[in-house]
Design an enzyme around this catalytic site. Sequence first.
Site, PDB file in Angstrom:
ATOM      1  N   LYS A 184       0.855  -1.183   0.000  1.00 16.21           N
ATOM      2  CA  LYS A 184       0.000   0.000   0.000  1.00 16.21           C
ATOM      3  C   LYS A 184       0.888   1.230   0.000  1.00 16.21           C
ATOM      4  O   LYS A 184       1.686   1.430   0.918  1.00 16.21           O
ATOM      5  CB  LYS A 184      -0.901  -0.003   1.236  1.00 16.21           C
ATOM      6  CG  LYS A 184      -1.751   1.259   1.336  1.00 16.21           C
ATOM      7  CD  LYS A 184      -2.796   1.158   2.421  1.00 16.21           C
ATOM      8  CE  LYS A 184      -3.558   2.464   2.548  1.00 16.21           C
ATOM      9  NZ  LYS A 184      -4.604   2.398   3.572  1.00 16.21           N
TER      10      LYS A 184
ATOM     11  N   LYS B  14      -2.175  -1.490  -3.798  1.00 14.61           N
ATOM     12  CA  LYS B  14      -3.054  -0.320  -3.750  1.00 14.61           C
ATOM     13  C   LYS B  14      -2.239   0.946  -3.841  1.00 14.61           C
ATOM     14  O   LYS B  14      -1.242   1.043  -3.136  1.00 14.61           O
ATOM     15  CB  LYS B  14      -3.821  -0.366  -2.430  1.00 14.61           C
ATOM     16  CG  LYS B  14      -4.730   0.789  -2.163  1.00 14.61           C
ATOM     17  CD  LYS B  14      -5.347   0.629  -0.802  1.00 14.61           C
ATOM     18  CE  LYS B  14      -6.124   1.877  -0.496  1.00 14.61           C
ATOM     19  NZ  LYS B  14      -6.557   1.942   0.865  1.00 14.61           N
TER      20      LYS B  14
HETATM   21  C1  PBG Z   1      -7.155   3.774   5.631  1.00 16.88           C
HETATM   22  C2  PBG Z   1      -7.584   3.450   4.253  1.00 16.88           C
HETATM   23  C3  PBG Z   1      -7.456   4.322   3.178  1.00 16.88           C
HETATM   24  C4  PBG Z   1      -8.019   3.701   2.085  1.00 16.88           C
HETATM   25  C5  PBG Z   1      -8.468   2.437   2.495  1.00 16.88           C
HETATM   26  N1  PBG Z   1      -8.169   2.304   3.855  1.00 16.88           N
HETATM   27  C6  PBG Z   1      -6.942   5.699   3.133  1.00 16.88           C
HETATM   28  C7  PBG Z   1      -5.606   5.994   3.672  1.00 16.88           C
HETATM   29  O1  PBG Z   1      -4.753   5.118   3.811  1.00 16.88           O
HETATM   30  O2  PBG Z   1      -5.402   7.156   3.987  1.00 16.88           O
HETATM   31  C8  PBG Z   1      -8.116   4.331   0.731  1.00 16.88           C
HETATM   32  C9  PBG Z   1      -9.162   3.829  -0.167  1.00 16.88           C
HETATM   33  C10 PBG Z   1      -9.492   4.730  -1.300  1.00 16.88           C
HETATM   34  O3  PBG Z   1      -8.881   5.794  -1.512  1.00 16.88           O
HETATM   35  O4  PBG Z   1     -10.423   4.375  -2.022  1.00 16.88           O
HETATM   36  N2  PBG Z   1      -6.691   2.768   6.411  1.00 16.88           N
END
Ligand code: PBG
Length: 320
Positions: free
Chosen positions: A194, A247
């Site tokens: 991520k 992601k």
């Molecule tokens: C937070 C989380 C995020 C997303 C999924 N879980 C945002 C972040 O890490 O700030 C992002 C998902 C998206 O942008 O569609 N744990």
Amino acid sequence: MNRRNRTLRKSPAIRELVAETTITPNDFIVPLFVTEGKNVKEEISSMPNYYRLSLDNLKTEINELWSLGLKSVLLFVKVPDSLKDENCSEALNKNGLMVRAIQTVKETQPEIFVMTDVALDPFSPHGHDGLVKGYEILNDETVKVLAEMSVLHASAGADFVAPSDMMDGRVKAIRSALELNGFTKTGILSYSAKYASCFYGPFRDALDSAPGFGDKKTYQMDYRNRTEAIKEVLDDVNEGADIVMVKPAGAYLDIIREVKNTVNIPVAAYQVSGEYAMIKAASQRGWLNEQAAIIESLTAIKRAGADLIASYFAKDFVRR
Ligand code: PBG
């Protein structure tokens, strides 16, 4: 010429016959945003036609998804500011919104597959994914809470937990906690690679969870790195993840392919909120053909190697 490559593109029938990539409703995980209240369906300003739903409307949504052949969901909760505190105690509330959301989904449609977000950002006044001390995001202290949270979700009926926090060692801790508590059938979808990405902006609007200070670069990955993604993914495989995820998706197709070539468990990709927002915004202005952009972007993610895709376009895709 020995062969003319256009032969295989001559008509729709032959193109269908030789197409290498197809997407079906089975490939999707549908992210859902849940909020408190009754009969609430609030459009997220930066995600046109995507909503925060109260539990009653969540039922309606679940029935609709099921009837479209969409069989798995990923739940996120929006927590009111008054319930956010330094210890993120609401994350462990046995009667919290996530617990009620899981139960609601399972009551509505027992066969739908329920995955839950495991991270502390919706519960923290700082919007960070972990516990905070000064300006530091604490690792090991956070991992303990995530493990407890996972057990809570499992006990409410979650089929899978999906840690999205990027703390080190959390998959192992979650796996042990699930085993110790008898949840031997609960799976882990780990957000393994991520990246610290600007494309999460609209999601943070949806949950009102933008970081109050700094950014997430001390725990989410640097987007300049590819080899590091493999390290993260292999760690999570060793720690017991059932599915690993990359992601965002669209700007990270090379990572998806590299991960797919490396692991022997399913690979997921998350087409995130910013990817959704870009296509929506350009389409609303008439600058892109929305349906074509949806199908092309999803197909590229699948072609890159994603076995499953979390996407806000799942319903749009399946409907057409
Ligand atoms: C937070 C989380 C995020 C997303 C999924 N879980 C945002 C972040 O890490 O700030 C992002 C998902 C998206 O942008 O569609 N744990």
